[in-house]
Design a protein around this motif. Structure first.
Motif: not given
Length: 152
Positions: A51-57, A105-118
């Protein structure tokens, strides 16, 4: 510590991610007597990966997957000051790799991804008695916000 690589999960990672899910369920059972008896699953991990709307890291150390997490967009309750928020889940790190900052490190990446989506409001849920997880999330910048209670 060995070099940690944070990358998007792919379907080929599914066997280890399904194992992580079962380990997560096993770890959470002592905190929640309402979790159904096995077999039980929290997530449709394969669908999340596709799913492109979910980011699994995932985090890899020496080619071995040692940690996971996902972020997705959720609709907020109508009375809140935001329409959507980022929700983090499936936060799991193999026991021997805990305390090394990999989950952050995973949280930081996911938080950045969320912020990039507004999505500037970012939430997760954790059992109130799960002190190791609470401490890890506090170290990552999260604050307690709401306590759900129940009566049987």
């Amino acid at each position: 510590m060995e070099k940690v690589i944070i990358r998007e999960a792919v379907v080929q990672d599914l066997p280890v991610l399904l194992h992580f899910e079962q380990e997560l369920i096993k770890a959470e059972r002592p905190f929640d007597p309402t979790i159904a008896h096995d077999p039980v699953s929290y997530y449709d991990i394969e669908a999340y990966i596709e799913d492109d709307t979910i980011k699994v890291m995932i985090a890899e150390v020496d080619g071995v997957v040692v940690s996971s997490g996902y972020a997705l967009k959720k609709e907020a309750r109508s009375y809140l000051d935001h329409q959507f928020y980022g929700y983090l889940g499936f936060m799991y790190t193999e026991t021997s790799y805990r305390g090394k900052g990999i989950n952050k490190m995973i949280i930081d990446y996911l938080v950045d991804w969320c912020r990039s989506k507004g999505l500037n409001e970012i939430r997760l849920t954790v059992y109130d008695e799960n002190d190791p997880a609470l401490n890890a999330y506090k170290k990552a910048g999260f604050k307690k916000h709401l306590c759900e209670m129940r009566i049987v």
